[in-house]
Scaffold this motif. Structure first.
Motif, PDB file in Angstrom:
ATOM      1  N   ARG A   1     -29.470 -39.031  -6.150  1.00 44.07           N
ATOM      2  CA  ARG A   1     -28.915 -40.364  -5.907  1.00 44.07           C
ATOM      3  C   ARG A   1     -27.965 -40.769  -7.041  1.00 44.07           C
ATOM      4  NH1 ARG A   1     -34.060 -41.450  -3.660  1.00 44.07           N
ATOM      5  NH2 ARG A   1     -34.844 -42.164  -5.690  1.00 44.07           N
ATOM      6  N   ARG A   2     -28.364 -40.474  -8.285  1.00 46.02           N
ATOM      7  CA  ARG A   2     -27.481 -40.816  -9.403  1.00 46.02           C
ATOM      8  C   ARG A   2     -26.164 -40.066  -9.307  1.00 46.02           C
ATOM      9  NH1 ARG A   2     -32.280 -40.471 -12.439  1.00 46.02           N
ATOM     10  NH2 ARG A   2     -31.669 -38.374 -13.143  1.00 46.02           N
ATOM     11  N   LEU A   3     -26.235 -38.793  -8.928  1.00 39.12           N
ATOM     12  CA  LEU A   3     -25.027 -37.991  -8.801  1.00 39.12           C
ATOM     13  C   LEU A   3     -24.123 -38.546  -7.713  1.00 39.12           C
ATOM     14  CD1 LEU A   3     -23.448 -35.533  -9.741  1.00 39.12           C
ATOM     15  CD2 LEU A   3     -24.713 -34.156  -8.060  1.00 39.12           C
ATOM     16  N   ILE A   4     -24.732 -38.990  -6.623  1.00 39.82           N
ATOM     17  CA  ILE A   4     -23.921 -39.547  -5.518  1.00 39.82           C
ATOM     18  C   ILE A   4     -23.223 -40.824  -5.973  1.00 39.82           C
ATOM     19  CG2 ILE A   4     -24.079 -40.622  -3.239  1.00 39.82           C
ATOM     20  CD1 ILE A   4     -26.292 -38.616  -2.592  1.00 39.82           C
ATOM     21  N   VAL A   5     -23.992 -41.652  -6.703  1.00 43.95           N
ATOM     22  CA  VAL A   5     -23.404 -42.903  -7.183  1.00 43.95           C
ATOM     23  C   VAL A   5     -22.261 -42.632  -8.137  1.00 43.95           C
ATOM     24  CG1 VAL A   5     -23.837 -44.981  -8.538  1.00 43.95           C
ATOM     25  CG2 VAL A   5     -25.499 -44.230  -6.824  1.00 43.95           C
ATOM     26  N   GLU A   6     -22.550 -41.663  -9.071  1.00 44.99           N
ATOM     27  CA  GLU A   6     -21.488 -41.344 -10.045  1.00 44.99           C
ATOM     28  C   GLU A   6     -20.267 -40.789  -9.352  1.00 44.99           C
ATOM     29  OE1 GLU A   6     -23.325 -38.725 -12.761  1.00 44.99           O
ATOM     30  OE2 GLU A   6     -24.559 -40.272 -13.735  1.00 44.99           O
TER      31      GLU A   6
ATOM     32  N   VAL B   1     -14.807 -41.341  -7.124  1.00 48.50           N
ATOM     33  CA  VAL B   1     -13.952 -41.292  -5.929  1.00 48.50           C
ATOM     34  C   VAL B   1     -13.254 -42.639  -5.704  1.00 48.50           C
ATOM     35  CG1 VAL B   1     -13.973 -41.088  -3.413  1.00 48.50           C
ATOM     36  CG2 VAL B   1     -15.243 -39.464  -4.825  1.00 48.50           C
ATOM     37  N   THR B   2     -14.040 -43.710  -5.941  1.00 49.72           N
ATOM     38  CA  THR B   2     -13.448 -45.043  -5.749  1.00 49.72           C
ATOM     39  C   THR B   2     -12.287 -45.269  -6.711  1.00 49.72           C
ATOM     40  OG1 THR B   2     -15.595 -45.890  -5.035  1.00 49.72           O
ATOM     41  CG2 THR B   2     -13.943 -47.508  -5.771  1.00 49.72           C
ATOM     42  N   GLY B   3     -12.528 -44.854  -7.978  1.00 49.90           N
ATOM     43  CA  GLY B   3     -11.452 -45.023  -8.954  1.00 49.90           C
ATOM     44  C   GLY B   3     -10.230 -44.223  -8.581  1.00 49.90           C
ATOM     45  N   LEU B   4     -10.453 -42.999  -8.173  1.00 48.64           N
ATOM     46  CA  LEU B   4      -9.332 -42.162  -7.759  1.00 48.64           C
ATOM     47  C   LEU B   4      -8.631 -42.752  -6.547  1.00 48.64           C
ATOM     48  CD1 LEU B   4     -10.927 -38.630  -8.252  1.00 48.64           C
ATOM     49  CD2 LEU B   4      -9.180 -39.734  -9.699  1.00 48.64           C
ATOM     50  N   TYR B   5      -9.465 -43.282  -5.649  1.00 46.39           N
ATOM     51  CA  TYR B   5      -8.874 -43.851  -4.430  1.00 46.39           C
ATOM     52  C   TYR B   5      -7.966 -45.027  -4.766  1.00 46.39           C
ATOM     53  CZ  TYR B   5      -8.528 -46.272   0.005  1.00 46.39           C
ATOM     54  OH  TYR B   5      -8.059 -46.914   1.136  1.00 46.39           O
ATOM     55  N   ARG B   6      -8.477 -45.840  -5.703  1.00 51.21           N
ATOM     56  CA  ARG B   6      -7.681 -46.990  -6.080  1.00 51.21           C
ATOM     57  C   ARG B   6      -6.384 -46.555  -6.731  1.00 51.21           C
ATOM     58  NH1 ARG B   6     -12.381 -50.895  -8.696  1.00 51.21           N
ATOM     59  NH2 ARG B   6     -13.347 -51.506  -6.690  1.00 51.21           N
ATOM     60  N   ARG B   7      -6.514 -45.552  -7.565  1.00 51.17           N
ATOM     61  CA  ARG B   7      -5.291 -45.061  -8.221  1.00 51.17           C
ATOM     62  C   ARG B   7      -4.315 -44.483  -7.210  1.00 51.17           C
ATOM     63  NH1 ARG B   7      -7.114 -41.025 -12.729  1.00 51.17           N
ATOM     64  NH2 ARG B   7      -4.842 -40.808 -12.831  1.00 51.17           N
ATOM     65  N   LEU B   8      -4.859 -43.725  -6.299  1.00 52.96           N
ATOM     66  CA  LEU B   8      -4.002 -43.132  -5.279  1.00 52.96           C
ATOM     67  C   LEU B   8      -3.447 -44.180  -4.321  1.00 52.96           C
ATOM     68  CD1 LEU B   8      -6.031 -39.910  -4.474  1.00 52.96           C
ATOM     69  CD2 LEU B   8      -3.844 -40.052  -5.715  1.00 52.96           C
ATOM     70  N   PHE B   9      -4.308 -45.110  -3.957  1.00 47.90           N
ATOM     71  CA  PHE B   9      -3.870 -46.154  -3.014  1.00 47.90           C
ATOM     72  C   PHE B   9      -2.760 -46.992  -3.617  1.00 47.90           C
ATOM     73  CE2 PHE B   9      -4.124 -50.308  -0.997  1.00 47.90           C
ATOM     74  CZ  PHE B   9      -3.995 -49.928   0.327  1.00 47.90           C
TER      75      PHE B   9
ATOM     76  N   ASP C   1     -16.979 -32.980   1.425  1.00 46.58           N
ATOM     77  CA  ASP C   1     -17.580 -31.652   1.191  1.00 46.58           C
ATOM     78  C   ASP C   1     -18.637 -31.712   0.107  1.00 46.58           C
ATOM     79  OD1 ASP C   1     -17.510 -28.659   1.514  1.00 46.58           O
ATOM     80  OD2 ASP C   1     -16.968 -28.838  -0.626  1.00 46.58           O
ATOM     81  N   LEU C   2     -18.345 -32.492  -0.938  1.00 47.83           N
ATOM     82  CA  LEU C   2     -19.314 -32.629  -2.017  1.00 47.83           C
ATOM     83  C   LEU C   2     -20.592 -33.293  -1.537  1.00 47.83           C
ATOM     84  CD1 LEU C   2     -20.014 -32.355  -4.998  1.00 47.83           C
ATOM     85  CD2 LEU C   2     -18.857 -34.555  -5.413  1.00 47.83           C
ATOM     86  N   LEU C   3     -20.437 -34.311  -0.693  1.00 43.71           N
ATOM     87  CA  LEU C   3     -21.619 -34.984  -0.153  1.00 43.71           C
ATOM     88  C   LEU C   3     -22.445 -34.043   0.718  1.00 43.71           C
ATOM     89  CD1 LEU C   3     -20.109 -38.477   0.747  1.00 43.71           C
ATOM     90  CD2 LEU C   3     -21.713 -37.948  -1.098  1.00 43.71           C
ATOM     91  N   ARG C   4     -21.781 -33.233   1.541  1.00 48.83           N
ATOM     92  CA  ARG C   4     -22.503 -32.283   2.393  1.00 48.83           C
ATOM     93  C   ARG C   4     -23.284 -31.267   1.558  1.00 48.83           C
ATOM     94  NH1 ARG C   4     -17.704 -32.551   5.444  1.00 48.83           N
ATOM     95  NH2 ARG C   4     -16.962 -30.640   4.471  1.00 48.83           N
ATOM     96  N   ARG C   5     -22.663 -30.781   0.519  1.00 51.89           N
ATOM     97  CA  ARG C   5     -23.325 -29.808  -0.345  1.00 51.89           C
ATOM     98  C   ARG C   5     -24.536 -30.408  -1.055  1.00 51.89           C
ATOM     99  NH1 ARG C   5     -18.724 -27.529  -4.070  1.00 51.89           N
ATOM    100  NH2 ARG C   5     -20.543 -26.464  -4.994  1.00 51.89           N
ATOM    101  N   LEU C   6     -24.363 -31.682  -1.481  1.00 47.83           N
ATOM    102  CA  LEU C   6     -25.482 -32.343  -2.146  1.00 47.83           C
ATOM    103  C   LEU C   6     -26.659 -32.544  -1.183  1.00 47.83           C
ATOM    104  CD1 LEU C   6     -23.661 -35.017  -4.338  1.00 47.83           C
ATOM    105  CD2 LEU C   6     -24.948 -33.037  -5.133  1.00 47.83           C
ATOM    106  N   HIS C   7     -26.357 -32.972   0.022  1.00 47.27           N
ATOM    107  CA  HIS C   7     -27.417 -33.188   1.018  1.00 47.27           C
ATOM    108  C   HIS C   7     -28.113 -31.865   1.377  1.00 47.27           C
ATOM    109  CE1 HIS C   7     -27.120 -37.440   1.808  1.00 47.27           C
ATOM    110  NE2 HIS C   7     -25.772 -37.359   1.901  1.00 47.27           N
TER     111      HIS C   7
END
Length: 470
Positions: free
Chosen positions: A346-351, A356-364, A381-387
């Motif tokens: 869960r911590r890894l997903i949050v981190e 991702v949010t920061g990158l998204y904002r930068r990209l957006f 893909d990262l989320l699928r691998r984690l799950h």
């Protein structure tokens, strides 16, 4: 009166003849002999020597031409330096007399000294030395008698008392044995050949044949040296040595020693003694079997008791309890690891989400559509691998926990109690069979949720009509 006058001779006068009793004639002859042969010196070979219970000695003095009965009175026998024996060549000083009761000529011995061994005795000694040199007397060739013979062969005269003695002893001591008798000549011309042939016939029976004997008795009853001489012959000695069946020699009485005694595997003093040596007493066998059964029962009961004590010890031992504690510890540790892994995921997903949010904002903010799509795909893909990793680890932990739970249930001593069974003990020992309790005794009954005391009113053995294999 007896008239010896002749009717044809007138000059002959009548003569009266007096008939005397036999005893008078024998006395006159005895007196005449003792007067004429009051001291004689004679040599010869002793035969048929016997010492009576009274102390008097009787024997026959013989040579190649004649024989003469002789007696040594007890007072004289006690003074002799050499005890007479059969086959001894002797020189005798004595007097010739008559034994009135039988009217027999008799030599009364005053003194006796040896003059050397007789011819027969010398030949016997030479044969004995020859056979000994060849190893026929060696203990290395002696065969062991069977402990429980089923078939016994007897080689003796079919009409002699020795056979009856053997049959009587075997029938009394070990009646299950079967006795096979081969009647032979035991003295006189042809006796050695007859005895040797019988031994060979018994020995030729194959080891797989039903009539193969386990042991043989070869012998006869008592008699003179001449009567027993057949058992001193070389042909008999070699037949005994070559026979593959153990042989007991039973010739004459205890004082009679023959070459057969030296060659045989065992020597018996008499035929009756031979039977006693060969067969055990049935009462002794029965007693031995009873003792063996009791000893076996004691040994089995001791092993059962030791096993029970060992089980009781293990059930109450620290190591048994330690095993349960280890299982519980492993179960707790597995749960802890699962929680830690879940928290880490869960911590890894949050981190990653924050990144991702920061990158998204930068990209957006740059309005770069391609970078946004790429970032979305990478994040997905990262989320699928984690799950997937979390699922695999959770499944493995769950399987391990279930396996540990099953092992714990198998060794749980209270498992049978939870299914309705109860544990019965008496004097701190587990009662495993109805034979361990008696009516009126107190027992303790343990249930899954407690214990109770009970009194045995009666007991009934279970009837088991089922197949023991099922």
């Amino acid at each position: 009166m007896y008239d010896e006058s002749s009717p044809r001779d007138p000059k002959t006068q009548s003569v009266e003849i007096e008939f005397r009793p036999v005893g008078d004639i024998v006395k006159d002859v005895k007196q005449a002999l003792e007067t004429s042969f009051s001291r004689v010196y004679v040599s010869g070979e002793i035969s048929n020597f016997k010492r009576h219970a009274s102390g008097h000695c009787y024997f026959v003095l013989k040579d190649d031409d004649a024989q003469l009965r002789a007696v040594i009175w007890r007072s004289t026998a006690n003074k002799l330096q050499v005890l007479p024996r059969d086959g001894l060549q002797v020189e005798i000083r004595g007097r010739v007399t008559v034994y009135p009761s039988r009217g027999e000529l008799q030599l009364s011995v005053d003194n006796l000294r040896p003059a050397g061994e007789g011819a027969a005795q010398r030949a016997l000694q030479e044969l004995k030395q020859k056979l000994q040199r060849e190893g026929l007397f060696s203990r290395a060739h002696k065969k062991t008698l069977p402990r429980f013979p089923e078939r016994i062969g007897v080689i003796t005269s079919g009409s002699g008392a020795a056979l009856q003695d053997i049959l009587r002893v075997v029938g009394r001591r070990f009646p299950v044995a079967t006795v096979y008798v081969m009647s032979v000549r035991v003295q006189g011309v042809g006796a050695p050949e007859s005895i040797a042939e019988a031994i060979g016939l018994f020995g030729d029976v194959g080891t797989t044949e039903p009539h193969r004997c386990d042991v043989l008795i070869v012998g006869r009853g008592g008699g003179s040296v001449e009567d027993l001489w057949a058992f001193n012959e070389e042909i008999v000695a070699r037949a005994i040595f070559d026979c593959p069946i153990p042989i007991v020699s039973a010739v004459g009485h205890e004082s009679d020693i023959s070459i057969s005694d030296f060659v045989a595997d065992v020597r018996a003093a008499t035929p009756s003694h031979a039977a006693e040596i060969i067969v055990p007493d049935r009462y002794d066998v029965a007693a031995a079997l009873i003792d063996a059964r009791r000893s076996l029962d004691r040994s089995i009961n001791m092993q059962i008791q030791e096993s029970r004590q060992r089980i009781d010890y293990l059930l109450t031992s620290y190591y048994f309890k330690r095993t349960l504690d280890q299982v519980l510890q492993l179960q707790t540790r597995a749960r802890d690891l699962e929680k830690r892994l879940s928290d880490a995921a869960r911590r890894l997903i949050v981190e990653r989400g924050i990144l991702v949010t920061g990158l998204y904002r930068r990209l957006f903010g740059q309005r770069t559509e391609e970078r946004i799509e790429l970032l979305k795909a990478s994040t997905a893909d990262l989320l699928r691998r984690l799950h997937r990793a979390f699922g695999i680890q959770s499944s493995q932990n769950r399987t391990k926990i279930e396996s540990l739970q099953k092992q714990l249930l198998l060794v749980d001593p209270e498992r049978p109690l939870r299914t309705g069974w109860a544990l019965v003990t008496k004097d701190d020992s587990v009662v495993t069979t109805i034979e361990n309790i008696e009516p009126g005794e107190m027992v303790r009954v343990r249930f899954v949720d407690g214990e109770a005391e009970a009194t045995i009113d009666s007991k009934t053995a279970a009837l088991d009509d089922s197949d023991p294999e099922t």
